[in-house]
Design a protein around this motif. Structure first.
Motif, short mmCIF file in Angstrom:
data_model
loop_
_atom_site.label_atom_id
_atom_site.label_comp_id
_atom_site.label_asym_id
_atom_site.label_seq_id
_atom_site.Cartn_x
_atom_site.Cartn_y
_atom_site.Cartn_z
N ARG A 1 1.10 -1.21 -0.22
CA ARG A 1 0.18 0.21 -0.29
C ARG A 1 1.09 1.57 -0.21
NH1 ARG A 1 -4.15 -0.46 5.05
NH2 ARG A 1 -4.84 1.04 3.87
N GLN A 2 0.65 2.36 -0.54
CA GLN A 2 0.74 3.25 -0.60
C GLN A 2 0.88 3.89 0.79
OE1 GLN A 2 -1.04 6.79 -2.95
NE2 GLN A 2 1.58 7.58 -3.28
N CYS A 3 2.12 4.71 1.65
CA CYS A 3 2.15 5.33 3.09
C CYS A 3 1.78 6.58 2.66
CB CYS A 3 3.88 5.20 3.02
SG CYS A 3 3.69 6.37 4.71
N THR A 4 1.77 7.08 3.32
CA THR A 4 0.43 8.69 3.28
C THR A 4 1.52 9.11 3.66
OG1 THR A 4 -1.88 7.63 3.94
CG2 THR A 4 -1.34 10.20 3.99
N MET A 5 2.73 8.83 4.23
CA MET A 5 3.78 9.76 4.67
C MET A 5 4.80 9.56 3.46
SD MET A 5 2.53 10.93 8.02
CE MET A 5 3.99 11.91 8.61
N CYS A 6 4.84 8.80 3.34
CA CYS A 6 6.64 9.04 1.94
C CYS A 6 6.03 8.88 0.72
CB CYS A 6 7.60 8.08 2.89
SG CYS A 6 7.12 6.02 2.74
N ASP B 1 5.63 -2.72 1.32
CA ASP B 1 5.25 -3.80 2.01
C ASP B 1 5.68 -4.74 3.20
OD1 ASP B 1 7.64 -4.47 1.54
OD2 ASP B 1 7.15 -5.86 -0.64
N ASP B 2 6.28 -2.93 3.98
CA ASP B 2 7.03 -3.57 5.38
C ASP B 2 4.96 -3.39 6.03
OD1 ASP B 2 6.55 -1.14 5.60
OD2 ASP B 2 8.48 -0.98 6.06
N ALA B 3 5.05 -3.94 7.33
CA ALA B 3 3.87 -3.52 8.25
C ALA B 3 3.55 -1.98 7.63
CB ALA B 3 4.61 -3.71 9.61
N ILE B 4 2.31 -2.23 8.27
CA ILE B 4 1.52 -0.87 7.98
C ILE B 4 0.42 -0.94 8.61
CG2 ILE B 4 -0.19 0.39 5.83
CD1 ILE B 4 2.01 1.02 4.61
N TRP B 5 0.55 0.70 9.57
CA TRP B 5 -0.69 0.90 10.32
C TRP B 5 -1.60 1.79 9.84
CZ3 TRP B 5 -2.23 5.09 12.98
CH2 TRP B 5 -3.41 4.59 14.34
N SER B 6 -2.84 2.12 9.47
CA SER B 6 -4.21 2.46 9.92
C SER B 6 -4.70 3.02 10.52
CB SER B 6 -4.13 1.95 8.16
OG SER B 6 -4.88 0.94 8.41
N ALA C 1 -9.90 6.42 11.43
CA ALA C 1 -10.95 7.62 10.72
C ALA C 1 -10.84 7.76 9.72
CB ALA C 1 -10.79 8.84 11.61
N SER C 2 -9.53 7.02 8.82
CA SER C 2 -9.48 7.79 7.41
C SER C 2 -8.99 6.10 7.12
CB SER C 2 -8.68 8.56 7.40
OG SER C 2 -7.21 7.86 8.22
N ASP C 3 -8.22 6.24 5.77
CA ASP C 3 -7.98 5.19 5.06
C ASP C 3 -6.46 5.89 4.84
OD1 ASP C 3 -8.01 7.11 2.95
OD2 ASP C 3 -9.23 5.85 1.62
N ALA C 4 -5.64 6.33 5.07
CA ALA C 4 -3.90 6.86 5.78
C ALA C 4 -4.19 5.79 6.24
CB ALA C 4 -4.00 8.04 6.52
N CYS C 5 -2.23 5.74 5.84
CA CYS C 5 -1.54 4.32 6.45
C CYS C 5 -0.14 5.13 6.23
CB CYS C 5 -1.67 3.14 5.56
SG CYS C 5 -1.54 3.35 3.74
N ILE C 6 1.10 4.55 7.36
CA ILE C 6 1.86 4.81 7.54
C ILE C 6 2.64 3.36 7.55
CG2 ILE C 6 1.67 4.65 10.66
CD1 ILE C 6 3.58 7.87 10.13
N CYS C 7 4.08 3.59 7.13
CA CYS C 7 5.21 2.54 7.31
C CYS C 7 5.45 2.29 8.00
CB CYS C 7 5.35 2.37 5.44
SG CYS C 7 6.94 3.69 5.61
N GLY C 8 6.25 0.85 8.51
CA GLY C 8 6.85 0.94 9.71
C GLY C 8 7.97 1.73 10.07
N ARG C 9 9.11 2.40 8.57
CA ARG C 9 9.77 2.92 8.38
C ARG C 9 9.25 4.74 9.09
NH1 ARG C 9 12.96 4.21 2.77
NH2 ARG C 9 9.91 5.48 2.55
#
Ligand SMILES: [Zn+2]
Ligand SMILES: [Zn+2]
Length: 111
Positions: A63-68, A73-78, A81-89
């Motif tokens: 998934r595309q990380c909202t931040m970078c 394809d590493d662990a992603i947290w979302s 309240a939204s479909d934004a997601c952030i990668c482990g890095r």
């Protein structure tokens, strides 16, 4: 993220919302970290992400990380309240930035 209808030439603190919980993090004086394209994660979401991401399943699809803005394809947290997601890095980078900042008292949660 910016609140809908924000004047790009006159951005007010209450126009700047956390991408993950949509609270007005700047106006509320919540610590937050900026990513690309005006993306923001607040300290509260970062804390939840930090605690959860070690245990998070690897994403089935990258998934595309909202931040970078990278496909990760590493662990992603979302956020809830939204479909934004952030990668482990990005979680680690943002946590490191907040941890070091003298302006904020945020520290990495244990664990
Ligand atoms: Zn948030
Ligand atoms: Zn990322």
């Amino acid at each position: 993220m910016r609140r809908e209808g924000t004047n790009p030439d006159d951005v007010q603190p209450e126009d700047v919302l956390c991408d993950f919980c949509h609270q007005a993090a700047w106006a509320e004086d919540v610590p937050c970290v900026e990513g690309h394209h005006g993306s923001i994660i607040c300290g509260e979401c970062l804390q939840a992400a930090w605690v959860a991401h070690d245990r998070a399943e690897k994403a089935e699809d990258s998934r595309q990380c909202t931040m970078c803005l990278e496909q990760r394809d590493d662990a992603i947290w979302s956020g809830s309240a939204s479909d934004a997601c952030i990668c482990g890095r990005c979680i680690r980078q943002a946590a490191g930035a907040l941890h070091k900042s003298k302006d904020w008292s945020w520290t990495k949660p244990d664990g």
